[in-house]
Design a protein around this motif. Structure first.
Motif, PDB file in Angstrom:
ATOM      1  N   LYS A  33       0.831  -1.202   0.000  1.00 23.06           N
ATOM      2  CA  LYS A  33       0.000   0.000   0.000  1.00 23.06           C
ATOM      3  C   LYS A  33       0.865   1.252   0.000  1.00 23.06           C
ATOM      4  N   THR A  34       1.930   1.240   0.801  1.00 26.62           N
ATOM      5  CA  THR A  34       2.817   2.393   0.859  1.00 26.62           C
ATOM      6  C   THR A  34       3.556   2.581  -0.454  1.00 26.62           C
ATOM      7  N   SER A  35       3.994   1.495  -1.073  1.00 24.33           N
ATOM      8  CA  SER A  35       4.652   1.580  -2.378  1.00 24.33           C
ATOM      9  C   SER A  35       3.717   2.185  -3.416  1.00 24.33           C
ATOM     10  N   THR A  36       2.446   1.806  -3.358  1.00 22.85           N
ATOM     11  CA  THR A  36       1.450   2.350  -4.294  1.00 22.85           C
ATOM     12  C   THR A  36       1.319   3.854  -4.123  1.00 22.85           C
ATOM     13  N   ILE A  37       1.313   4.327  -2.864  1.00 20.72           N
ATOM     14  CA  ILE A  37       1.214   5.766  -2.609  1.00 20.72           C
ATOM     15  C   ILE A  37       2.390   6.503  -3.245  1.00 20.72           C
ATOM     16  N   PHE A  38       3.604   5.978  -3.065  1.00 26.00           N
ATOM     17  CA  PHE A  38       4.780   6.655  -3.611  1.00 26.00           C
ATOM     18  C   PHE A  38       4.840   6.532  -5.137  1.00 26.00           C
ATOM     19  N   ASN A  39       4.375   5.420  -5.663  1.00 25.65           N
ATOM     20  CA  ASN A  39       4.322   5.290  -7.127  1.00 25.65           C
ATOM     21  C   ASN A  39       3.357   6.314  -7.724  1.00 25.65           C
ATOM     22  N   GLU A  40       2.233   6.540  -7.033  1.00 25.92           N
ATOM     23  CA  GLU A  40       1.282   7.551  -7.496  1.00 25.92           C
ATOM     24  C   GLU A  40       1.891   8.950  -7.421  1.00 25.92           C
ATOM     25  N   MET A  41       2.737   9.171  -6.407  1.00 20.93           N
ATOM     26  CA  MET A  41       3.433  10.465  -6.337  1.00 20.93           C
ATOM     27  C   MET A  41       4.277  10.684  -7.588  1.00 20.93           C
ATOM     28  N   THR A  42       5.009   9.639  -7.981  1.00 15.48           N
ATOM     29  CA  THR A  42       5.850   9.742  -9.169  1.00 15.48           C
ATOM     30  C   THR A  42       5.016   9.998 -10.416  1.00 15.48           C
ATOM     31  N   GLU A  43       3.866   9.349 -10.474  1.00 15.48           N
ATOM     32  CA  GLU A  43       3.010   9.476 -11.651  1.00 15.48           C
ATOM     33  C   GLU A  43       2.358  10.848 -11.776  1.00 15.48           C
ATOM     34  N   THR A  44       2.390  11.648 -10.721  1.00 16.89           N
ATOM     35  CA  THR A  44       1.818  12.992 -10.824  1.00 16.89           C
ATOM     36  C   THR A  44       2.618  13.868 -11.786  1.00 16.89           C
ATOM     37  N   GLY A  45       3.787  13.386 -12.205  1.00 16.72           N
ATOM     38  CA  GLY A  45       4.570  14.127 -13.193  1.00 16.72           C
ATOM     39  C   GLY A  45       3.825  14.319 -14.497  1.00 16.72           C
ATOM     40  N   ASN A  46       2.810  13.494 -14.757  1.00 22.46           N
ATOM     41  CA  ASN A  46       2.025  13.616 -15.984  1.00 22.46           C
ATOM     42  C   ASN A  46       0.955  14.695 -15.885  1.00 22.46           C
ATOM     43  N   LEU A  47       0.698  15.196 -14.672  1.00 24.27           N
ATOM     44  CA  LEU A  47      -0.335  16.217 -14.491  1.00 24.27           C
ATOM     45  C   LEU A  47       0.218  17.600 -14.811  1.00 24.27           C
ATOM     46  N   LYS A  48      -0.635  18.448 -15.351  1.00 24.45           N
ATOM     47  CA  LYS A  48      -0.185  19.783 -15.754  1.00 24.45           C
ATOM     48  C   LYS A  48      -0.632  20.871 -14.784  1.00 24.45           C
ATOM     49  N   LYS A  49      -1.827  20.726 -14.155  1.00 23.08           N
ATOM     50  CA  LYS A  49      -2.374  21.810 -13.350  1.00 23.08           C
ATOM     51  C   LYS A  49      -2.477  21.482 -11.863  1.00 23.08           C
ATOM     52  N   SER A  50      -2.599  20.225 -11.532  1.00 18.49           N
ATOM     53  CA  SER A  50      -2.911  19.873 -10.136  1.00 18.49           C
ATOM     54  C   SER A  50      -1.832  19.008  -9.486  1.00 18.49           C
ATOM     55  N   LYS A  51      -0.625  19.110 -10.002  1.00 18.70           N
ATOM     56  CA  LYS A  51       0.451  18.235  -9.521  1.00 18.70           C
ATOM     57  C   LYS A  51       0.668  18.345  -8.017  1.00 18.70           C
ATOM     58  N   GLU A  52       0.869  19.561  -7.518  1.00 16.46           N
ATOM     59  CA  GLU A  52       1.198  19.692  -6.103  1.00 16.46           C
ATOM     60  C   GLU A  52      -0.008  19.375  -5.220  1.00 16.46           C
ATOM     61  N   ILE A  53      -1.219  19.709  -5.687  1.00 18.60           N
ATOM     62  CA  ILE A  53      -2.414  19.383  -4.920  1.00 18.60           C
ATOM     63  C   ILE A  53      -2.511  17.876  -4.700  1.00 18.60           C
ATOM     64  N   LYS A  54      -2.293  17.099  -5.776  1.00 12.92           N
ATOM     65  CA  LYS A  54      -2.365  15.646  -5.643  1.00 12.92           C
ATOM     66  C   LYS A  54      -1.221  15.123  -4.777  1.00 12.92           C
ATOM     67  N   LEU A  55      -0.029  15.688  -4.972  1.00 11.44           N
ATOM     68  CA  LEU A  55       1.111  15.282  -4.144  1.00 11.44           C
ATOM     69  C   LEU A  55       0.810  15.530  -2.668  1.00 11.44           C
TER      70      LEU A  55
END
Length: 277
Positions: free
Chosen positions: A121-143
């Motif tokens: 579960k923790t690995s999934t959270i950090f993997n999703e953090m990495t994947e926020t690189g594809n976002l253009k407007k809401s990157k930091e909000i999701k992070l």
């Protein structure tokens, strides 16, 4: 070569927490960083492999499912294992609540590492953090949301650990009290004997009694002996010397002095007072 990804963060200047940096890396054998100083908190979470983290003269060997936190303005160093180098993700942050959240998760300068209950579960959270690189407007909000989710996991785990620690402390106390009950009449009984029986450090035993009973082990032993002596004086026609020997005191004068301090009157006055009721 190490594969590395570091996200370009446009900081929103939030107050509670503010993201500085986020990324992931598959380290090469023996890959290291530092000694260096950061000006923000930096969490590393290990997905696989192992390595070492050094800070303030302390060295921690860490592996999959574990992580470490670099405190601002502290010199630190970390290195991947030569045979099984770690792959980790990281996120750096500051803010008014940053240190508070870490403390709630039982992470401090003295204990700058953590273990997760659910590594997947923790690995999934950090993997999703990495994947926020594809976002253009809401990157930091999701992070930010993912960072809060990560802290939620750590704090929940910390609560369970604290409950386990409390239960363990209570179990130690029960065993210590039982040992004293069985051995209080020994003149040579010492607090160190109780600690040795439980295989505990004497200072930890002292901390345990003070935390749970608001008194030291020595004070508990003294009061226990005096209460036993009072029962003997009340229920048996014993001389003071015999009562003293029965609860582990070979010197009746020392016993009398301690008895008066604990019980409020001398053994003879206590005995006479009980018999005249």
């Amino acid at each position: 070569m190490a594969e590395e990804q570091d996200l370009n963060i446009e900081r929103l200047h939030l107050t509670d927490m503010e993201i500085h940096i986020c990324g992931s890396q598959q380290c090469s054998q023996g890959h290291s960083y530092g000694p260096a100083v950061r000006d923000y908190f930096l969490i590393h979470y290990i997905h696989r492999g192992k390595g070492v983290f050094e800070v303030d003269g302390k060295k921690f060997e860490l592996k999959r499912g574990e992580g470490f936190v670099i405190w601002p303005h502290l010199l630190s160093y970390y290195q991947a294992d030569e045979n099984n180098p770690w792959q980790y993700s990281w996120i750096g942050f500051t803010g008014l609540k940053a240190e508070d959240y870490l403390k709630e998760a039982a992470i401090t300068k003295d204990k700058p590492f953590f273990r997760t209950q659910n590594s997947e579960k923790t690995s999934t959270i950090f993997n999703e953090m990495t994947e926020t690189g594809n976002l253009k407007k809401s990157k930091e909000i999701k992070l930010m949301g993912l960072l809060y989710l990560f802290f939620s996991e750590l704090i929940e785990n910390s609560d369970r650990q604290q409950k386990n620690n409390k239960n363990l402390k209570q179990e130690y106390l029960k065993k210590a009290v039982k040992y004293i009950d069985r051995n209080y009449s020994r003149p040579d009984l010492k607090v160190s004997d109780v600690a040795s029986y439980l295989n505990l450090n004497r200072s930890y035993l002292w901390q345990l009694f003070n935390e749970l009973l608001d008194k030291s082990p020595q004070q508990y032993l003294i009061e226990f002996r005096m209460e036993k002596a009072a029962l003997l004086l009340e229920n048996y026609d014993l001389k003071v010397r015999s009562a003293a020997l029965s609860v582990g005191y070979e010197d009746p004068f020392n016993f009398s002095k301690i008895f008066k301090k604990v019980m409020g009157k001398s053994p003879s006055h206590y005995k006479n007072g009980q018999s005249s009721r």
